[in-house]
Design a protein around this motif. Structure first.
Motif, PDB file in Angstrom:
ATOM      1  N   ASP A   1       9.144  -0.134  12.602  1.00  0.00           N
ATOM      2  CA  ASP A   1       8.382  -0.980  13.524  1.00  0.00           C
ATOM      3  C   ASP A   1       7.770  -2.194  12.830  1.00  0.00           C
ATOM      4  OD1 ASP A   1       8.920   0.813  15.567  1.00  0.00           O
ATOM      5  OD2 ASP A   1       7.101   1.989  15.189  1.00  0.00           O
ATOM      6  N   ALA A   2       8.023  -2.345  11.536  1.00  0.00           N
ATOM      7  CA  ALA A   2       7.408  -3.437  10.778  1.00  0.00           C
ATOM      8  C   ALA A   2       7.974  -4.792  11.193  1.00  0.00           C
ATOM      9  CB  ALA A   2       7.638  -3.219   9.286  1.00  0.00           C
TER      10      ALA A   2
ATOM     11  N   ALA B   1      10.152   0.454   2.976  1.00  0.00           N
ATOM     12  CA  ALA B   1       8.817   0.619   2.403  1.00  0.00           C
ATOM     13  C   ALA B   1       7.748   0.265   3.423  1.00  0.00           C
ATOM     14  CB  ALA B   1       8.670  -0.258   1.161  1.00  0.00           C
ATOM     15  N   ILE B   2       6.584   0.888   3.241  1.00  0.00           N
ATOM     16  CA  ILE B   2       5.418   0.547   4.052  1.00  0.00           C
ATOM     17  C   ILE B   2       4.251   0.341   3.116  1.00  0.00           C
ATOM     18  CG2 ILE B   2       6.237   1.873   6.044  1.00  0.00           C
ATOM     19  CD1 ILE B   2       4.231   4.063   5.312  1.00  0.00           C
ATOM     20  N   ALA B   3       3.179  -0.243   3.644  1.00  0.00           N
ATOM     21  CA  ALA B   3       1.983  -0.459   2.837  1.00  0.00           C
ATOM     22  C   ALA B   3       1.422   0.876   2.367  1.00  0.00           C
ATOM     23  CB  ALA B   3       0.936  -1.219   3.649  1.00  0.00           C
ATOM     24  N   PHE B   4       0.914   0.891   1.149  1.00  0.00           N
ATOM     25  CA  PHE B   4       0.431   2.151   0.576  1.00  0.00           C
ATOM     26  C   PHE B   4      -0.714   2.732   1.398  1.00  0.00           C
ATOM     27  CE2 PHE B   4      -2.233   4.595  -2.410  1.00  0.00           C
ATOM     28  CZ  PHE B   4      -1.302   5.554  -2.777  1.00  0.00           C
TER      29      PHE B   4
ATOM     30  N   ASP C   1       3.381  -9.231  11.143  1.00  0.00           N
ATOM     31  CA  ASP C   1       2.412  -8.182  11.457  1.00  0.00           C
ATOM     32  C   ASP C   1       1.603  -7.874  10.199  1.00  0.00           C
ATOM     33  OD1 ASP C   1       0.961  -5.965  12.146  1.00  0.00           O
ATOM     34  OD2 ASP C   1       2.632  -4.892  13.064  1.00  0.00           O
ATOM     35  N   GLU C   2       0.327  -8.292  10.170  1.00  0.00           N
ATOM     36  CA  GLU C   2      -0.495  -8.078   8.984  1.00  0.00           C
ATOM     37  C   GLU C   2      -0.759  -6.601   8.722  1.00  0.00           C
ATOM     38  OE1 GLU C   2      -4.066 -10.269   9.333  1.00  0.00           O
ATOM     39  OE2 GLU C   2      -3.104 -12.249   9.244  1.00  0.00           O
ATOM     40  N   ASP C   3      -0.804  -5.793   9.782  1.00  0.00           N
ATOM     41  CA  ASP C   3      -1.085  -4.369   9.618  1.00  0.00           C
ATOM     42  C   ASP C   3       0.154  -3.584   9.202  1.00  0.00           C
ATOM     43  OD1 ASP C   3      -3.777  -4.627  10.323  1.00  0.00           O
ATOM     44  OD2 ASP C   3      -3.288  -4.515  12.462  1.00  0.00           O
ATOM     45  N   ASN C   4       1.327  -4.100   9.535  1.00  0.00           N
ATOM     46  CA  ASN C   4       2.555  -3.384   9.200  1.00  0.00           C
ATOM     47  C   ASN C   4       3.666  -4.380   8.866  1.00  0.00           C
ATOM     48  OD1 ASN C   4       4.274  -1.200   8.803  1.00  0.00           O
ATOM     49  ND2 ASN C   4       4.852  -1.080  10.961  1.00  0.00           N
TER      50      ASN C   4
END
Length: 378
Positions: A15-16, A44-47, A20-23
């Motif tokens: 969904d990134a 990858a996603i944000a830690f 999108d700052e959150d994802n």
């Protein structure tokens, strides 16, 4: 292990979007160095999002000391407390870090520096084990006054009903259909090389009630069929006899049999999967329950058999499903599975109307039993 948290992370990654700052979309993973295929999925996603997935899962089991308002102050509060390191090592090393040391250290360092305790005073974890221990205690020391009906611990009847309902409705893979033609070995001992009995279905089948001795799953005077997947296991299981020889043969069911198969509990649910969390404690208990039913009894089998005999009685009387028997692991090293089937001597024949039919061509006589180790009774 590990797949559930990876699947959850990939769901977030799918969904990134770049804006999108959150994802946001990441071009590579900083821990495993996997890079994004320009035409493929984000990897990858944000830690901090990854840690959010982990914390949500851990909070399904644990509460923090600061959350329950009762952090440990030297003990005495009746709760079991764990450090962050203990929680991380128990749940995160294999399941979410996948053995990646750098990732594990980053996860451990990002968990709250607090003490952790089980939610609901740990009742979800201990309800079944405590009730099973109580079940064993009451089986070994039966007394009308020994069970408190107001106790939170499940009564023997309610415990077995709960276990069997779990199996029938949630883990029905443990209910296995044994098809006609399935071969099950059964052996009978005799003192001389040539047996004193004819090798018929009636003679090799379940012991008649008047000759049935107490055994792991049945009481004295109860005619039931004990068998094994393999001849070697069938012979080892009767090796406690003073007799030196045995005659064995293969029986096959003449109709479908529904058995509780305690050898097939290979499901390991993860708290990091929304679909599997509810199974975490029940399946953990079923693994131990299966082991307890198969483990060596000790030096006093007449007493030690009482809990497993009571389990068998509960399975036989289960009203939701008509269960014909139990398949369980042998307690003997190197042996395979055993059966206890709820059929009497009248159900065992080599021809005509019967449930378990002896294949006369399979019969082998004069089999030599190995000398048993009489220091331990299984």
């Amino acid at each position: 292990m590990g797949k559930p948290i990876i699947d959850s992370a990939r769901g977030v990654a799918r969904d990134a979007e770049y804006e999108d700052e959150d994802n946001p979309i990441f071009e590579s993973c900083s821990f495993c160095n996997n890079e994004v295929d320009p035409g493929g999925d984000n990897v990858a996603i944000a830690f901090d999002r990854y840690m959010e997935l982990i914390l949500n899962s851990l909070h399904w089991i644990y509460a923090l000391g600061s959350e329950v308002g009762n952090p440990p102050t030297g003990g005495g509060d009746g709760l079991e407390w764990f450090s962050t390191t203990e929680v991380a090592e128990e749940h995160c090393w294999g399941a979410v870090a996948q053995g990646n040391v750098d990732l594990f250290r980053a996860i451990e360092g990002s968990l709250p520096t607090d003490y952790w305790t089980y939610k609901n005073f740990g009742w979800d974890k201990v309800e079944l084990p405590f009730s099973w221990k109580r079940f064993n205690d009451l089986a070994l020391n039966p007394s009308p006054l020994s069970y408190d009906p107001d106790s939170l611990i499940l009564s023997p009847v309610r415990l077995m009903a709960k276990i069997l309902n779990y199996i029938a409705f949630d883990y029905d893979s443990l209910l296995r259909v044994i098809k006609p033609g399935t071969r099950i070995w059964r052996a009978r001992t005799h003192s001389d090389e040539v047996p004193y009995f004819a090798a018929t279905g009636a003679e090799l089948g379940s012991a008649p009630a008047e000759h049935a001795k107490a055994n792991r799953m049945s009481r004295e005077g109860e005619s039931m069929f004990y068998g094994a997947d393999e001849l070697a296991t069938a012979l080892v299981e009767i090796g406690y006899s003073e007799d030196r020889y045995a005659t064995a043969g293969q029986f096959t069911p003449t109709r479908d049999l529904l058995v509780l198969d305690l050898t097939s509990i290979d499901y390991a649910p993860s708290i990091f999967s929304l679909a599997e969390r509810r199974d975490f404690y029940p399946i953990d208990f079923l693994h131990r329950f299966s082991y307890d039913l198969s483990k060596p009894i000790g030096v006093n089998p007449e007493i030690g058999y009482l809990p497993t005999q009571l389990v068998t009685k509960s399975v036989r009387e289960y009203e939701v499903e008509k269960i014909d028997g139990i398949r369980f692991n042998s307690s003997k090293p190197g042996c395979t599975a055993n059966y206890i089937l709820f059929f009497t001597n009248n159900d065992c024949r080599d021809s005509g109307n019967c449930v378990l039919r002896l294949d006369v061509a399979s019969v082998r006589s004069g089999l030599v039993l190995t000398e048993p180790d009489r220091s331990v009774v299984h």
